[in-house]
Write a protein that holds these residues in place. Structure first.
Motif, PDB file in Angstrom:
ATOM      1  N   VAL A  18       0.816  -1.199   0.000  1.00 33.69           N
ATOM      2  CA  VAL A  18       0.000   0.000   0.000  1.00 33.69           C
ATOM      3  C   VAL A  18       0.861   1.265   0.000  1.00 33.69           C
ATOM      4  O   VAL A  18       0.399   2.343  -0.395  1.00 33.69           O
ATOM      5  CB  VAL A  18      -1.003  -0.003   1.180  1.00 33.69           C
ATOM      6  N   ASP A  54      -1.557   2.504  12.813  1.00 33.18           N
ATOM      7  CA  ASP A  54      -2.734   1.628  12.907  1.00 33.18           C
ATOM      8  C   ASP A  54      -3.255   1.685  14.344  1.00 33.18           C
ATOM      9  O   ASP A  54      -2.461   1.831  15.283  1.00 33.18           O
ATOM     10  CB  ASP A  54      -2.347   0.194  12.528  1.00 33.18           C
ATOM     11  N   LEU A  56      -4.966  -0.834  15.848  1.00 32.36           N
ATOM     12  CA  LEU A  56      -4.969  -2.149  16.486  1.00 32.36           C
ATOM     13  C   LEU A  56      -3.561  -2.710  16.410  1.00 32.36           C
ATOM     14  O   LEU A  56      -3.127  -3.220  15.386  1.00 32.36           O
ATOM     15  CB  LEU A  56      -5.948  -3.059  15.742  1.00 32.36           C
ATOM     16  N   PHE A  92      -4.275   5.197   9.930  1.00 33.74           N
ATOM     17  CA  PHE A  92      -4.689   4.342   8.807  1.00 33.74           C
ATOM     18  C   PHE A  92      -5.107   3.011   9.408  1.00 33.74           C
ATOM     19  O   PHE A  92      -4.278   2.200   9.797  1.00 33.74           O
ATOM     20  CB  PHE A  92      -3.518   4.179   7.839  1.00 33.74           C
ATOM     21  N   VAL A  94      -8.515  -0.052  10.266  1.00 37.51           N
ATOM     22  CA  VAL A  94      -9.882  -0.564  10.113  1.00 37.51           C
ATOM     23  C   VAL A  94     -10.760   0.049  11.195  1.00 37.51           C
ATOM     24  O   VAL A  94     -11.937   0.276  11.010  1.00 37.51           O
ATOM     25  CB  VAL A  94      -9.911  -2.103  10.237  1.00 37.51           C
ATOM     26  N   ILE A  95     -10.162   0.289  12.359  1.00 42.96           N
ATOM     27  CA  ILE A  95     -10.917   0.761  13.518  1.00 42.96           C
ATOM     28  C   ILE A  95     -11.128   2.264  13.404  1.00 42.96           C
ATOM     29  O   ILE A  95     -10.281   3.057  13.780  1.00 42.96           O
ATOM     30  CB  ILE A  95     -10.172   0.438  14.828  1.00 42.96           C
ATOM     31  N   LYS A 116      -9.191   1.652   6.307  1.00 44.16           N
ATOM     32  CA  LYS A 116      -8.850   0.529   5.436  1.00 44.16           C
ATOM     33  C   LYS A 116     -10.151  -0.169   5.029  1.00 44.16           C
ATOM     34  O   LYS A 116     -11.093  -0.207   5.820  1.00 44.16           O
ATOM     35  CB  LYS A 116      -7.991  -0.504   6.188  1.00 44.16           C
ATOM     36  N   PRO A 117     -10.221  -0.733   3.821  1.00 42.73           N
ATOM     37  CA  PRO A 117      -9.176  -0.752   2.809  1.00 42.73           C
ATOM     38  C   PRO A 117      -9.211   0.520   1.970  1.00 42.73           C
ATOM     39  O   PRO A 117     -10.271   1.104   1.754  1.00 42.73           O
ATOM     40  CB  PRO A 117      -9.554  -1.971   1.964  1.00 42.73           C
ATOM     41  N   ALA A 118      -8.045   0.945   1.527  1.00 39.69           N
ATOM     42  CA  ALA A 118      -7.963   2.154   0.699  1.00 39.69           C
ATOM     43  C   ALA A 118      -6.995   1.885  -0.445  1.00 39.69           C
ATOM     44  O   ALA A 118      -6.103   1.046  -0.347  1.00 39.69           O
ATOM     45  CB  ALA A 118      -7.467   3.337   1.535  1.00 39.69           C
ATOM     46  N   GLU A 122      -4.920   6.750  -2.739  1.00 38.18           N
ATOM     47  CA  GLU A 122      -5.650   7.532  -1.729  1.00 38.18           C
ATOM     48  C   GLU A 122      -4.772   7.772  -0.501  1.00 38.18           C
ATOM     49  O   GLU A 122      -4.793   8.854   0.075  1.00 38.18           O
ATOM     50  CB  GLU A 122      -6.931   6.793  -1.321  1.00 38.18           C
TER      51      GLU A 122
ATOM     52  N   GLU B 190     -14.934  -6.266  15.729  1.00 41.96           N
ATOM     53  CA  GLU B 190     -13.872  -5.446  15.157  1.00 41.96           C
ATOM     54  C   GLU B 190     -12.660  -6.301  14.787  1.00 41.96           C
ATOM     55  O   GLU B 190     -12.039  -6.081  13.749  1.00 41.96           O
ATOM     56  CB  GLU B 190     -13.474  -4.358  16.144  1.00 41.96           C
ATOM     57  N   ARG B 191     -12.324  -7.270  15.625  1.00 42.89           N
ATOM     58  CA  ARG B 191     -11.171  -8.121  15.312  1.00 42.89           C
ATOM     59  C   ARG B 191     -11.432  -8.928  14.043  1.00 42.89           C
ATOM     60  O   ARG B 191     -10.546  -9.083  13.209  1.00 42.89           O
ATOM     61  CB  ARG B 191     -10.875  -9.082  16.489  1.00 42.89           C
ATOM     62  N   HIS B 194     -11.236  -6.655  11.146  1.00 38.45           N
ATOM     63  CA  HIS B 194      -9.853  -6.252  10.930  1.00 38.45           C
ATOM     64  C   HIS B 194      -9.089  -7.306  10.137  1.00 38.45           C
ATOM     65  O   HIS B 194      -8.364  -6.990   9.187  1.00 38.45           O
ATOM     66  CB  HIS B 194      -9.184  -6.013  12.284  1.00 38.45           C
ATOM     67  N   VAL B 197     -10.435  -7.409   6.497  1.00 40.02           N
ATOM     68  CA  VAL B 197     -10.148  -6.186   5.741  1.00 40.02           C
ATOM     69  C   VAL B 197      -8.654  -6.063   5.449  1.00 40.02           C
ATOM     70  O   VAL B 197      -8.265  -5.568   4.384  1.00 40.02           O
ATOM     71  CB  VAL B 197     -10.683  -4.949   6.498  1.00 40.02           C
ATOM     72  N   MET B 200      -8.023  -7.865   2.380  1.00 41.48           N
ATOM     73  CA  MET B 200      -8.602  -7.145   1.246  1.00 41.48           C
ATOM     74  C   MET B 200      -7.737  -5.949   0.890  1.00 41.48           C
ATOM     75  O   MET B 200      -7.604  -5.588  -0.282  1.00 41.48           O
ATOM     76  CB  MET B 200     -10.029  -6.710   1.564  1.00 41.48           C
ATOM     77  N   GLN B 201      -7.136  -5.326   1.869  1.00 38.26           N
ATOM     78  CA  GLN B 201      -6.226  -4.214   1.612  1.00 38.26           C
ATOM     79  C   GLN B 201      -5.082  -4.672   0.719  1.00 38.26           C
ATOM     80  O   GLN B 201      -4.678  -3.963  -0.205  1.00 38.26           O
ATOM     81  CB  GLN B 201      -5.681  -3.680   2.946  1.00 38.26           C
ATOM     82  N   ILE B 204      -6.372  -4.997  -2.882  1.00 40.93           N
ATOM     83  CA  ILE B 204      -6.618  -3.700  -3.520  1.00 40.93           C
ATOM     84  C   ILE B 204      -5.289  -3.022  -3.854  1.00 40.93           C
ATOM     85  O   ILE B 204      -5.119  -2.443  -4.933  1.00 40.93           O
ATOM     86  CB  ILE B 204      -7.475  -2.809  -2.608  1.00 40.93           C
ATOM     87  N   SER B 205      -4.337  -3.076  -2.944  1.00 41.13           N
ATOM     88  CA  SER B 205      -3.036  -2.435  -3.182  1.00 41.13           C
ATOM     89  C   SER B 205      -2.361  -3.059  -4.403  1.00 41.13           C
ATOM     90  O   SER B 205      -1.866  -2.348  -5.275  1.00 41.13           O
ATOM     91  CB  SER B 205      -2.114  -2.597  -1.971  1.00 41.13           C
ATOM     92  N   ASN B 209      -1.576  -0.955  -7.801  1.00 45.59           N
ATOM     93  CA  ASN B 209      -0.164  -0.779  -8.163  1.00 45.59           C
ATOM     94  C   ASN B 209       0.108  -1.359  -9.551  1.00 45.59           C
ATOM     95  O   ASN B 209       0.807  -0.763 -10.375  1.00 45.59           O
ATOM     96  CB  ASN B 209       0.749  -1.451  -7.126  1.00 45.59           C
ATOM     97  N   LEU B 234     -14.023  -4.042  -2.767  1.00 40.91           N
ATOM     98  CA  LEU B 234     -14.701  -2.998  -1.988  1.00 40.91           C
ATOM     99  C   LEU B 234     -16.156  -3.384  -1.730  1.00 40.91           C
ATOM    100  O   LEU B 234     -16.688  -3.103  -0.660  1.00 40.91           O
ATOM    101  CB  LEU B 234     -14.633  -1.657  -2.730  1.00 40.91           C
TER     102      LEU B 234
END
Lengths: 148, 429
Positions: A18, A54, A56, A92, A94-95, A116-118, A122, B190-191, B194, B197, B200-201, B204-205, B209, B234
């Protein structure tokens, strides 16, 4: 002199791509994987042009002890100790719940928040905007270090 | 508990679909419920079972034999609890990968169509193939075509398999953690989010790229594919982010609705620009009559409406208008939010169905369909919890013709949020 960004993130190995556009643009990215690493490298962090953080994070050496929102705790400690004599921080993560965003807005060194995700583009845009505007202490730090 | 298990299946299916569409690896996920083996092969993966499987399944009785054979092979994997190669009845080798939760094999991934080098296994492969030809009663030409494809079967790299296994096991572990956790805390949600995601990040990256770094000659071909990957990921993120929505408490407080609308527009501004879609925003402040909202939930809902409007706007060349209009205004007794777009339409007989779980509009076939079919269902649920109203109207903007697919419509989603809320403070979902 290339601008330096310190990135505090425990999943760097998974999402390191990223920051590729930033690296290609000449930024030096210093990677720290836990809050304990960040604490040890505080002098380096304070000299950086920007911190990417981040929320977390693990606190232990091996990343085995996870305490929620350790990133927020780090931020609060930095602000409490150094006030605005600190590089701008872009969160940057998720939280980014309402509660966390509300807490982040109280910390004056936070110069941007990105969920995230970005896309890498961006993130680059957000960081470059934060570097332009800076946190509240940007002017004071510039005059001190002459870095910018 | 049952609802979370349903969600587990939903997320599994979506995840398999995402992996299959991103990697082009033929994948089947098989689970055992009380000794009964069920297969989950999402559409994207079904398409990935290449020519050999399609040809076999096109012959009379071929599909039924294939599916029964796959379940039998999955049973072998579930019972043996180890990775192994298994030859399908038509002569192709698949790898079985068990997925273990808490030390027990809960599911098996049937992976790939593999060409085999080993002479003994090759012999077995041809034996099965010959048997299949006999059983299906294929003529010489059909048998010849099948054999040609058998000998051209592809190999997949061990690295693909390791990544796939790691991802699947991580997802299954986290979902079971969600099921087993007696206290459904926000932290668990959230965990889970996290972990999903973060991966998934990475996707996407890598996609962006690649898109940006390719030289000019190759860029055009890959750009569209990279954008598809990003949009698909997304869209899946929307499913993930709302996975725990029902677990979170609704917390009603006064919060300016125009701010929520503005934030939604800002969130998708960059994407709209990439797609060549203009966002026209017209917001009026609320009058003295406030409405109380659960900000996080309402934000999700408005985000979804704005994002849908952008995604389903026609883009590309020509003289089609590409815009969306988002407006908010105080009305008698409520605050009204409207989202207009000019693009893929909704048929009149779908005006109610479009808010049902999993429903995908009939006119969203082809490349327009990038959503999960869950978004509007969640939106309506959130609006219902605010004692509000949501409805849609869609008007064809071209001469009426029999074929509506691809014809531009002016679509309008309206949300009315009543001013008087009977309760404030915390409330369970």
């Amino acid at each position: 002199m290339p601008k330096e960004i310190v990135w505090v993130e425990d999943d760097i190995d998974i999402i390191s791509s990223v920051v590729r556009p930033l690296e290609l643009a000449g930024y030096n990215i210093v990677k720290l994987r836990s809050s304990s690493e960040a604490n040890k490298a505080i002098d380096r962090i304070r000299q950086a042009d920007l911190v990417l953080l981040d929320m977390l994070l693990p606190i232990g050496k091996n990343g085995s002890d996870v305490e929620d929102y350790e990133g927020l705790r780090l931020l609060r400690n930095w602000y409490a100790t150094y006030k605005t004599d600190f590089p701008p921080v872009v969160v940057f993560s998720v939280i980014t719940s309402d509660q966390v965003v509300s807490e982040l807005r109280k910390i004056k060194i936070v110069a941007g928040i990105l969920s995230k995700p970005a896309r890498p583009s961006e993130l680059k845009q957000k960081i470059e905007r934060a570097l332009q505007v800076g946190g509240e202490g940007a002017a004071a730090r510039t005059s001190k270090s002459g870095r910018k | 508990m049952h609802e979370v298990l349903d969600r587990r299946e939903e997320v599994n299916k979506k995840l398999m679909d995402l992996i299959a569409s991103l990697t082009k690896i033929p994948i089947g996920l098989y689970e055992s419920y009380d000794g009964h083996v069920e297969g989950i092969i999402p559409d994207a993966s079904r398409k990935n079972f290449e020519e050999h499987c399609h040809l076999i399944q096109s012959f009379p009785g071929g599909r039924e034999r294939c599916e029964a054979d796959q379940c039998n092979r999955a049973k072998i994997g579930l019972n043996s609890d180890r990775e192994q190669l298994v030859c399908c009845y038509a002569g192709l080798y698949n790898q079985l990968v068990p997925i273990r939760i808490g030390g027990k094999t809960k599911a098996v991934v049937v992976y790939g169509e593999m060409q085999i080098e080993d002479e003994e296994l090759k012999k077995k492969s041809l034996e099965n193939h010959t048997q299949a030809v006999k059983v299906l009663g294929l003529n010489e030409a059909q048998a010849g075509e099948l054999k040609r494809l058998l000998l051209q079967a592809k190999k997949y790299s061990p690295e693909d398999l390791e990544t796939l296994k790691g991802l699947l096991i991580a997802v299954e572990d986290l979902l079971y953690m969600l099921v087993d956790e007696e206290k459904r805390t926000k932290r668990i949600v959230e965990r889970t989010t996290h972990e999903l995601v973060t991966r998934m990040q990475a996707v996407i990256s890598a996609a962006e790229n690649l898109e940006l770094e390719l030289d000019v000659l190759n860029r055009k071909e890959v750009k569209h594919r990279c954008e598809d990957i990003i949009n698909c990921t997304l869209a899946y993120n929307t499913v993930v982010q709302t996975l725990g929505e029902h677990l979170e408490d609704y917390s009603y407080h006064k919060h300016p609705i125009p701010e929520i609308i503005r934030e939604a527009v800002q969130t998708y501004e960059a994407e709209a620009q990439r797609r060549g879609v203009e966002i026209k925003l017209s917001l009026q402040r609320e009058n003295d009559s406030w409405t109380e909202v659960s900000k996080k939930h309402l934000q999700l809902a408005i985000n979804n409406l704005v994002h849908n409007a952008i995604k389903y706007s026609f883009y590309g060349g020509g003289d089609k208008n590409r815009f969306i209009t988002v407006s908010g205004s105080p009305e008698a007794g409520h605050y009204k939010i409207t989202v207009y777009n000019y693009g893929v339409g909704i048929l009149p007989d779908e005006y109610e169905d479009i808010f049902k779980e999993g429903y995908q509009g009939k006119l969203t076939e082809r490349e327009y369909r990038t959503g999960s079919g869950k978004g509007l269902f969640f939106v309506k649920r959130i609006i219902d919890k605010h004692h509000g109203l949501i409805y849609v109207e869609s008007r064809l903007m071209a001469n009426l013709e029999e074929e509506l697919l691809g014809k531009p419509h002016l679509n309008k989603f309206t949300v009315c949020l009543p001013y008087k809320q009977p309760r404030g403070g915390k409330q369970n979902a």
